[in-house]
Write a protein that holds these residues in place. Sequence first.
Motif, short mmCIF file in Angstrom:
data_model
loop_
_atom_site.label_atom_id
_atom_site.label_comp_id
_atom_site.label_asym_id
_atom_site.label_seq_id
_atom_site.Cartn_x
_atom_site.Cartn_y
_atom_site.Cartn_z
N GLU A 86 46.39 22.21 -56.63
CA GLU A 86 44.98 22.27 -56.21
C GLU A 86 44.15 21.18 -56.87
O GLU A 86 44.31 20.88 -58.05
CB GLU A 86 44.40 23.63 -56.58
CG GLU A 86 42.95 23.82 -56.18
CD GLU A 86 42.44 25.20 -56.52
OE1 GLU A 86 42.68 26.13 -55.73
OE2 GLU A 86 41.83 25.35 -57.61
N LYS A 109 40.04 19.69 -57.25
CA LYS A 109 38.61 19.97 -57.07
C LYS A 109 37.82 18.68 -57.24
O LYS A 109 38.03 17.94 -58.19
CB LYS A 109 38.12 21.00 -58.10
CG LYS A 109 38.75 22.39 -57.94
CD LYS A 109 38.19 23.35 -58.98
CE LYS A 109 38.81 24.75 -58.81
NZ LYS A 109 38.27 25.71 -59.81
N LYS A 160 43.08 23.27 -51.76
CA LYS A 160 44.06 24.24 -52.26
C LYS A 160 45.48 23.67 -52.19
O LYS A 160 45.74 22.70 -51.48
CB LYS A 160 43.95 25.54 -51.47
CG LYS A 160 42.62 26.25 -51.66
CD LYS A 160 42.56 27.56 -50.88
CE LYS A 160 41.23 28.27 -51.10
NZ LYS A 160 41.15 29.54 -50.34
N ILE A 207 37.09 22.19 -52.72
CA ILE A 207 38.37 22.66 -53.25
C ILE A 207 39.48 22.38 -52.24
O ILE A 207 39.41 22.81 -51.09
CB ILE A 207 38.32 24.17 -53.57
CG1 ILE A 207 37.24 24.45 -54.62
CG2 ILE A 207 39.68 24.65 -54.06
CD1 ILE A 207 37.07 25.91 -54.95
N THR A 220 31.10 21.91 -54.93
CA THR A 220 32.51 21.70 -55.24
C THR A 220 33.36 21.80 -53.98
O THR A 220 33.29 22.80 -53.26
CB THR A 220 33.01 22.72 -56.27
OG1 THR A 220 32.22 22.64 -57.45
CG2 THR A 220 34.47 22.45 -56.63
#
Length: 865
Positions: free
Chosen positions: A771, A773, A800, A798, A796
């Motif tokens: 992951e 970010k 994954k 993200i 943010t």
Amino acid sequence: MTKSYLSLFLVLLSLSAFAQKFKVSGKITDANGEPLIGASVIEKGTNNGTTADGSGVYTLSVGYSGATLIVTYVGYNKIEKEINGQEIQNFTLEDATLLSQVTVVGSRNMNRSSTDTPAPIDVINIQEVTTKQGQLDVNQLLQFAAPSFNSNRQTGSDGADHVDPASLRGLGPDQTLVLINGKRRHQSALVNLFGSRGRGNTGTDLNAIPAAAIERIEILRDGAAAQYGSDAIAGVINIVLKETVSQLTANVNAGMYKAKYRFDDKNFDGQNYNVNLNYGLKIAKTGFLNVTADYNFRDHTNRANTSPLDEISRRQYGDPQMKNAAIYYNAKIPVRKNFQVYSFGGHNTRTGDAYAWTRFADDVKNIPSIYPNGFDPIIASKITDNAATVGVRGVWKQWDIDLSNTYGFNKFDFSVKNSLNTSLGAQSQTSFEAGGFQLGQNVTNLNFTRFYKSVLSGLNIAFGGEYRTERYKIFAGEEASYTTYDQNFAGGSQGFPGFSPADITNRSRSNFGAYLDVEADLTKKLLVDAAVRFENYSDFGSTLNGKLGARYKITDDIAVRGSVSTGFRAPSLAQKYFNSTFTNFVNGQAVQVLLANNNSAVTKALGIPELKQETSQNASLGVTVTPKGSALSVTVDGYYVKVKDRVVLTGQFSDEDEAIGPLLKSLNVGQAQFFTNALSYTTTKGIDVIVAHSTALGRGRFSTTLAANFNWMKLGPINTSPALIGKEDTYFNQRERSFVLASAPPSKINLTFDYTVSKLSLMVRFVRFGEIKLTNWNYGSINEETNQEYTEAEYTDIYKPKIQTDVTANYKFSKNISLSIGGSNILNVYPNMSKPYLTESGGAWDPVQMGSNGAFLFTRIGFKF
């Protein structure tokens, strides 16, 4: 590693119960027919082996009738031969002088193999890799072959679209040293300004070197500045060129991407074509000239307007179009018995077209009479890369002496097409010559090496010196590319404002280095290596670094290894002297940004100190397990790297700032940023794990490899000047910090299954990316609906964890012709989507994980005569 990975791995290992053995035997002698007692015979890809008896005779049960044997004996040339179902295999080894011994990165002992060093080394056979995967350039080959290596193609990132930034172990692209045949490679002239990787860094353009010219790539995953000098904080990549003779090889490659996300009805795009030729000519008895010609074409991909999350940000988003042509050579010519002259190098030319952000029809930077529907500027490049090494090497009183000179040159020449200068009005031209930059480097080396076989259990001493000069230039574009003719409108070429006469730079520096390296087998079980290096730079002074490494064999099957070292990286000339005015997009709005060099009026007004070198502290500890008689090997290596005074590109100061605003307004720019040693330190901790197993299965051989990298990075406090205390969040804010932390996924796991039977080989590979970010443009902004700052969840993005699946089938029609068909990312997996106008790239994905192109289908035909 997921449970499904582990279960599949264990099930396939259990298939070894069905192994069928094939017995082979023979005699090993020298050129005079004398038996070589104790010569080693190993089945390639396994730990299965034996030694010749007192008569030079050996017997070995191998996994299958198509196995390859590797025969070695100290002081003699290695032989590697496929048995082709023949039970009797005799070998005659020829004497090897010191001049023919193999040098392995990480050790200056030419009698040392890659598995015998105190630091972890990956050795990647390029011929094997290129037959089993569709990637055509070196960066992408390594991206999927070495878990500690990371590289993503950029888009909308100016020069970084044309040179892929790459890194080892999550550190910066400029913290890895690249060697060619053991000699320092020059860096690219480019300093990366945008994108999720390599931001503010200079790196080495690996794609300038054709894969068809490479025999193998050695990756030293350990700090090595004390051995090789600046930049080797994360490790060293050594590219070894081919030496084959009397053999013509040719490959034709073609592939394309299957578009999962398109705004039109096209199902495929991004066509790739490659053709290469390699031929080696024998010179005298031991000399050669090996030449490679390579051409690669890569077309645009487009993944714009794909996100259901928000409005259109760009009409064109994807890979740039590239045309890459190279010719490389590698040569050695014997001079008497104990001396040789050698030379290697090549020329690479690359032209590229990369789309910049869209200027829509109603944009104030558009002129409707020229572009009624708006326009997509194209940043075009012509990159010239030249390199040549000439040296002489010889043996004098058992000392191996190597004197060489290496010159490298890299030049970026920018132009802008499908553009305009708004301040020229309806009379504006639509194409511009925008100027560029270049870097030249010259390195002279003198090295001495001697191996004392009778001292302790083997002692190697190496010492030498290096003198390096570098020159960096920025040259201006044509007047219309940078000039504002009407102050009521934006000036310069849209998409990429040209370099102005004020940007012209011509700077140089020199440095001298000297090293001493001692490597000793204190006993047959204990190896100790110590190195110290002194360097003096004309622009920032001297530095002294050391390294101590050791490897201890607990048993013949198990060894522990480790090292501690200090290191350094001199800031590049581009980081010190690059300056430019360019257009950035913040929340989809164009802003003129000044990137001021370290000696500019802006940096002096703010009290920014001159750039100084980064320094590092490195430590590693690992274990290797290679049970004899089995085909299993396990290596686990932990590492720790602390880099102090890390050079970064700061955030952007606004013209509304009370400290810097008046100065920026006088320069007619909205924002400014600069290079500085902003991060007091970064610490990176990680683990590399490689588990390999090979066994006979039916009439063929089945190999399984699990290779993984796990890393954790922490950023220290921010260094600011007294004038900017309290402005740390602008100086190096959360957005910039997240880009540093995203230099690599926190984990990357490769699980590969390879089965070869007769003329057919099949490969299946799974690559799991951890992951990531990133902080988007909402950071620090006010949400107009709530009148509050956006929350962490809102600023943010993200990405994954994702798994890419690759499949390849290769069939050898004869010893001369082979065919590969396969696909990379065949399940068409993409990173998670984000809101395009909030990302750095302006697309639904930033350049992370497996990238945003989707499935790549390819075919390759290979010829060998």
